[in-house]
Design a protein around this motif. Structure first.
Motif, PDB file in Angstrom:
ATOM      1  N   GLU A 194       0.831  -1.206   0.000  1.00 34.20           N
ATOM      2  CA  GLU A 194       0.000   0.000   0.000  1.00 34.20           C
ATOM      3  C   GLU A 194       0.868   1.259   0.000  1.00 34.20           C
ATOM      4  OE1 GLU A 194      -0.298  -2.507   2.032  1.00 34.20           O
ATOM      5  OE2 GLU A 194      -2.301  -3.349   1.699  1.00 34.20           O
ATOM      6  N   VAL A 195       1.954   1.227   0.786  1.00 31.02           N
ATOM      7  CA  VAL A 195       2.859   2.380   0.858  1.00 31.02           C
ATOM      8  C   VAL A 195       3.511   2.630  -0.500  1.00 31.02           C
ATOM      9  CG1 VAL A 195       4.972   3.275   1.913  1.00 31.02           C
ATOM     10  CG2 VAL A 195       3.320   2.019   3.309  1.00 31.02           C
ATOM     11  N   ILE A 196       3.956   1.550  -1.113  1.00 33.83           N
ATOM     12  CA  ILE A 196       4.618   1.686  -2.418  1.00 33.83           C
ATOM     13  C   ILE A 196       3.634   2.198  -3.462  1.00 33.83           C
ATOM     14  CG2 ILE A 196       5.762   0.402  -4.279  1.00 33.83           C
ATOM     15  CD1 ILE A 196       6.829  -1.481  -2.051  1.00 33.83           C
ATOM     16  N   GLN A 197       2.420   1.645  -3.419  1.00 33.06           N
ATOM     17  CA  GLN A 197       1.400   2.079  -4.367  1.00 33.06           C
ATOM     18  C   GLN A 197       1.100   3.567  -4.208  1.00 33.06           C
ATOM     19  OE1 GLN A 197       0.335   0.083  -6.773  1.00 33.06           O
ATOM     20  NE2 GLN A 197      -0.799   1.799  -7.664  1.00 33.06           N
ATOM     21  N   GLN A 198       1.034   4.011  -2.949  1.00 28.43           N
ATOM     22  CA  GLN A 198       0.771   5.417  -2.680  1.00 28.43           C
ATOM     23  C   GLN A 198       1.889   6.297  -3.243  1.00 28.43           C
ATOM     24  OE1 GLN A 198      -2.046   6.839  -1.221  1.00 28.43           O
ATOM     25  NE2 GLN A 198      -1.035   8.681  -2.004  1.00 28.43           N
ATOM     26  N   ARG A 199       3.128   5.866  -3.038  1.00 31.07           N
ATOM     27  CA  ARG A 199       4.276   6.648  -3.533  1.00 31.07           C
ATOM     28  C   ARG A 199       4.288   6.708  -5.055  1.00 31.07           C
ATOM     29  NH1 ARG A 199       8.333   7.869   0.008  1.00 31.07           N
ATOM     30  NH2 ARG A 199       9.887   7.889  -1.655  1.00 31.07           N
ATOM     31  N   ILE A 200       3.892   5.611  -5.694  1.00 33.94           N
ATOM     32  CA  ILE A 200       3.836   5.610  -7.158  1.00 33.94           C
ATOM     33  C   ILE A 200       2.714   6.530  -7.647  1.00 33.94           C
ATOM     34  CG2 ILE A 200       3.338   4.164  -9.173  1.00 33.94           C
ATOM     35  CD1 ILE A 200       4.753   1.861  -7.635  1.00 33.94           C
TER      36      ILE A 200
ATOM     37  N   PRO B 236       0.980  12.959 -11.131  1.00 35.26           N
ATOM     38  CA  PRO B 236       0.850  14.330 -11.650  1.00 35.26           C
ATOM     39  C   PRO B 236       2.091  14.815 -12.394  1.00 35.26           C
ATOM     40  CG  PRO B 236      -0.003  14.207  -9.420  1.00 35.26           C
ATOM     41  CD  PRO B 236       0.629  12.894  -9.701  1.00 35.26           C
ATOM     42  N   GLU B 237       3.272  14.531 -11.868  1.00 32.64           N
ATOM     43  CA  GLU B 237       4.485  15.012 -12.546  1.00 32.64           C
ATOM     44  C   GLU B 237       4.718  14.250 -13.848  1.00 32.64           C
ATOM     45  OE1 GLU B 237       8.275  12.775 -10.533  1.00 32.64           O
ATOM     46  OE2 GLU B 237       6.854  13.742  -9.179  1.00 32.64           O
ATOM     47  N   LEU B 238       4.386  12.937 -13.857  1.00 32.66           N
ATOM     48  CA  LEU B 238       4.528  12.163 -15.093  1.00 32.66           C
ATOM     49  C   LEU B 238       3.563  12.656 -16.166  1.00 32.66           C
ATOM     50  CD1 LEU B 238       4.892   8.582 -13.546  1.00 32.66           C
ATOM     51  CD2 LEU B 238       6.700   9.948 -14.603  1.00 32.66           C
ATOM     52  N   GLU B 239       2.341  12.988 -15.748  1.00 29.62           N
ATOM     53  CA  GLU B 239       1.363  13.533 -16.696  1.00 29.62           C
ATOM     54  C   GLU B 239       1.841  14.861 -17.266  1.00 29.62           C
ATOM     55  OE1 GLU B 239      -2.189  13.691 -14.370  1.00 29.62           O
ATOM     56  OE2 GLU B 239      -2.797  11.629 -14.869  1.00 29.62           O
TER      57      GLU B 239
ATOM     58  N   LYS C 241       7.454   1.802 -14.701  1.00 33.20           N
ATOM     59  CA  LYS C 241       7.874   0.434 -14.429  1.00 33.20           C
ATOM     60  C   LYS C 241       9.190   0.408 -13.654  1.00 33.20           C
ATOM     61  CE  LYS C 241       8.754  -3.956 -16.806  1.00 33.20           C
ATOM     62  NZ  LYS C 241       8.867  -4.630 -18.128  1.00 33.20           N
ATOM     63  N   LYS C 242      10.126   1.285 -14.050  1.00 38.99           N
ATOM     64  CA  LYS C 242      11.426   1.328 -13.402  1.00 38.99           C
ATOM     65  C   LYS C 242      11.310   1.804 -11.959  1.00 38.99           C
ATOM     66  CE  LYS C 242      15.973   1.351 -13.173  1.00 38.99           C
ATOM     67  NZ  LYS C 242      16.753   0.102 -13.185  1.00 38.99           N
ATOM     68  N   VAL C 243      10.555   2.877 -11.732  1.00 37.93           N
ATOM     69  CA  VAL C 243      10.462   3.414 -10.369  1.00 37.93           C
ATOM     70  C   VAL C 243       9.703   2.464  -9.451  1.00 37.93           C
ATOM     71  CG1 VAL C 243      10.674   5.805 -11.131  1.00 37.93           C
ATOM     72  CG2 VAL C 243       8.395   4.818 -10.883  1.00 37.93           C
ATOM     73  N   SER C 244       8.792   1.681 -10.009  1.00 37.19           N
ATOM     74  CA  SER C 244       8.092   0.683  -9.185  1.00 37.19           C
ATOM     75  C   SER C 244       9.092  -0.335  -8.637  1.00 37.19           C
ATOM     76  CB  SER C 244       7.023  -0.029 -10.012  1.00 37.19           C
ATOM     77  OG  SER C 244       6.049   0.883 -10.458  1.00 37.19           O
ATOM     78  N   ALA C 245       9.981  -0.792  -9.515  1.00 34.47           N
ATOM     79  CA  ALA C 245      11.001  -1.759  -9.088  1.00 34.47           C
ATOM     80  C   ALA C 245      11.930  -1.146  -8.038  1.00 34.47           C
ATOM     81  CB  ALA C 245      11.809  -2.222 -10.297  1.00 34.47           C
ATOM     82  N   LEU C 246      12.312   0.116  -8.248  1.00 30.40           N
ATOM     83  CA  LEU C 246      13.202   0.793  -7.304  1.00 30.40           C
ATOM     84  C   LEU C 246      12.529   1.001  -5.949  1.00 30.40           C
ATOM     85  CD1 LEU C 246      14.802   3.463  -9.681  1.00 30.40           C
ATOM     86  CD2 LEU C 246      15.930   1.455  -8.715  1.00 30.40           C
ATOM     87  N   GLU C 247      11.229   1.350  -5.981  1.00 30.42           N
ATOM     88  CA  GLU C 247      10.494   1.558  -4.721  1.00 30.42           C
ATOM     89  C   GLU C 247      10.390   0.253  -3.933  1.00 30.42           C
ATOM     90  OE1 GLU C 247       9.477   4.129  -3.227  1.00 30.42           O
ATOM     91  OE2 GLU C 247       9.432   5.738  -4.696  1.00 30.42           O
ATOM     92  N   TYR C 248      10.118  -0.842  -4.614  1.00 27.58           N
ATOM     93  CA  TYR C 248      10.032  -2.135  -3.927  1.00 27.58           C
ATOM     94  C   TYR C 248      11.362  -2.491  -3.262  1.00 27.58           C
ATOM     95  CZ  TYR C 248       5.347  -3.635  -5.216  1.00 27.58           C
ATOM     96  OH  TYR C 248       3.977  -3.755  -5.296  1.00 27.58           O
TER      97      TYR C 248
END
Length: 597
Positions: free
Chosen positions: A3-9, A14-17, A35-42
């Motif tokens: 949940e924490v990771i999902q929230q951070r992603i 907004p900045e990606l948009e 995709k890359k930042v998801s892996a880094l956050e995990y």
């Protein structure tokens, strides 16, 4: 955790948009980033986290910032920074904070944090970083200096810089570098005030609304720092370092004069004081600066300066007759002699002075060992071979344990073809510690090969290869084999090899040398090469996987080779080699089989 990771992603969306909307990134690139930042956050939210995970995350985000900057410049779009860059910068800042709180002792990590904040962060953020790192590492003077310089140069806050230096000196009251940088800071502050006042006066602005303390602008605070420093730290070198700083500021003449007085009063017997005072004579300009001056006048002026400088040195060696003082004088003479000069008279004066000073220092036994080399080379260059030989022999009496001294002296005698070379070699090897004698044995081998008969050379090598120091024995075996081949051809080389290959210690190079000799023969026989490899493998097969591979290559490439032997050699290697060498051998052998080696 998910949940924490999902929230951070989701917070990134907004900045990606915005990146996609303004045309800085394509939709495909945005998806790849997500995709890359998801892996880094995990990775950052695992139970066991490594420092590399944080560094990889930070580096990726910094690369994104750099890419955004380049693309902004390319399409000339410079808006919405608060919505794009600022969130990324804040994320990196937060990750750095987590990393430095986990690895508090990693100075390099802290310095990377500081460097990032200087480039991308705000002054407020960097101030907090410095506060944190100095609280954890007050024992690192370099960090205090870095923080104070930032306050002074980037924030224009002399008071903050001063407070940092004062705090640092409580922890490090005897640190030279801190005092030097504090002294420099106060002088820079005074210079800054002087410039500001001058600019306001030029603009005809009323100075009543501004505070310009005359004492500070005259460098009074710097004087206080100077006095405090020389009370805490002794040494002519320290006063000279402060003097060199003060000399950069025109208004600090009083401090420069004070430093000179202190130098002459407190350190009268220090060679550095005399050396500095002597070389000051070279800076005194007697020629008029506004008129054109002839070349002869310039030469005369230089000669007079050098005479005055030499006079101070003469007084110095009388007052302080030490090796260190004579070293300063000799180095001065050598440096002046090396300078390019079109005047024959000036060149002769420099030569005479250098020779005289070197002779006197040598006669007194106060010439530094390292200074004999340039002196001897100068004597040789000007054809004074007999004098060079005399000095070289005398030098060995004073530095009888020095290998470099013996080597230098022997080279001088060898070049002058002196008849004392042989006896000097004997004396050198008797005086020098056997473990350090290898350079002398090599030099003697060169001289023996060039100047003595075959019987004498044979006798020299026969004695040398039995020497108890392994390095000497090994080196002479290699030279013996090489000399045998050059003078007697393949037959003599084989005879020497047969005599020595059981005489340990041996080197792999010795066997490779013989292999190369065999390969260079017109009728190169594989059986001789095999014999060399087999003998080498008995000595080094357990440690040298390359030797096994070379043997296999030889069987494959030689016209008399037998590829069927390669399998036997391979299995012998597998049984002989151990540990990582087995893995290395297998991988290299596989590449060899596939034609990649």
């Amino acid at each position: 955790m998910a949940e924490v990771i999902q929230q951070r992603i989701e917070d990134r969306i907004p900045e990606l948009e915005q990146l996609e909307r303004v045309g800085l990134f394509t939709p495909t690139e945005v998806r790849a980033m997500l995709k890359k930042v998801s892996a880094l956050e995990y990775k950052l939210h695992r139970r066991i986290i490594g420092k590399d995970d944080f560094i990889t995350y930070i580096q990726y985000e910094i690369n994104v910032l750099d890419l955004i900057k380049k693309r902004r410049n390319r399409i000339r779009y410079h808006f919405k920074r608060e919505e794009i860059e600022y969130p990324i910068i804040q994320r990196i800042y937060d990750v750095f904070k987590r990393a430095t709180s986990k690895w508090k002792d990693d100075i390099q990590l802290w310095l990377s944090f500081v460097a990032f904040c200087k480039k991308w962060g705000t002054k407020k953020q960097l101030s907090k970083v410095f506060s944190s790192v100095l609280a954890i590492h007050p024992d690192k003077p370099a960090l205090w200096i870095t923080a104070a310089k930032w306050e002074m140069e980037d924030c224009s806050s002399s008071e903050s810089a001063r407070q940092l230096f004062l705090r640092a000196l409580r922890f490090h009251p005897d640190n030279k570098k801190l005092y030097q940088e504090y002294f420099r800071m106060e002088l820079m502050h005074a210079e800054k005030l002087c410039k500001e006042k001058s600019q306001l006066e030029q603009a005809k602005i009323n100075l009543d609304d501004y505070e310009f303390a005359e004492e500070i602008m005259k460098g009074e605070l710097a004087k206080i720092v100077y006095k405090e420093a020389i009370q805490k730290i002794s040494g002519a070198d320290f006063i000279l370092s402060l003097l060199s700083v003060a000399s950069l500021f025109d208004f600090a003449k009083d401090i420069q004069e004070q430093a000179l007085q202190d130098l002459q009063i407190l350190y009268t017997k220090d060679p550095l004081t005399w050396d500095f005072m002597a070389k000051r004579e070279l800076e005194v300009n007697l020629l008029p600066s506004t008129e054109s001056v002839s070349k002869q006048s310039k030469v005369t002026d230089i000669a007079q300066k050098e005479e005055r400088c030499s006079a101070v040195y003469e007084e110095a060696v009388m007052a302080v007759p030490t090796e260190a003082m004579w070293t300063c004088y000799v180095i001065f003479c050598l440096e002046r002699f090396k300078r390019k000069c079109n005047s024959t008279d000036l060149k002769q004066k420099r030569w005479d002075r250098m020779m005289s000073v070197c002779h006197r220092a040598h006669d007194l036994g106060l010439l530094q060992e390292s200074l004999y080399k340039p002196w001897l080379h100068s004597l040789q260059a000007f054809g004074q071979e007999d004098k060079a030989t005399e000095v070289a022999i005398a030098m060995t009496k004073r530095f009888s344990q020095s290998v470099e001294t013996w080597k230098m002296s022997l080279q001088i005698l060898m070049e002058s073809k002196s008849d004392k070379v042989h006896s000097l070699f004997q004396e050198a090897l008797a005086q020098v510690t056997p473990k350090e004698s290898l350079p002398l044995w090599i030099l003697k081998a060169e001289w023996t090969e060039a100047n003595q008969s075959s019987e004498e050379i044979e006798a020299f090598f026969a004695k040398g290869v039995l020497f108890l120091v392994p390095a000497v024995s090994i080196a002479l075996k290699e030279r013996y084999l090489d000399w045998s081949f050059k003078t007697g051809g393949i037959k003599k080389a084989r005879k020497t090899f047969a005599r020595l290959h059981e005489c340990r210690p041996l080197s792999l190079e010795f066997f490779r040398q013989m292999l190369q000799i065999e390969k260079e023969q017109e009728k190169c026989k594989m059986e001789n090469i095999r014999e060399c490899y087999e003998r080498a493998l008995r000595e080094f097969g357990a440690d040298e996987e390359e030797l096994w591979l070379d043997y296999i290559k030889e069987e494959l490439s030689h016209h008399q080779g037998n590829p069927e032997n390669c399998g036997k050699i391979y299995w012998r290697a597998m049984q002989t080699l151990q540990g990582e060498q087995v893995e290395s051998f297998v991988s290299k052998h596989t590449l060899l089989q596939t034609g990649h080696s």
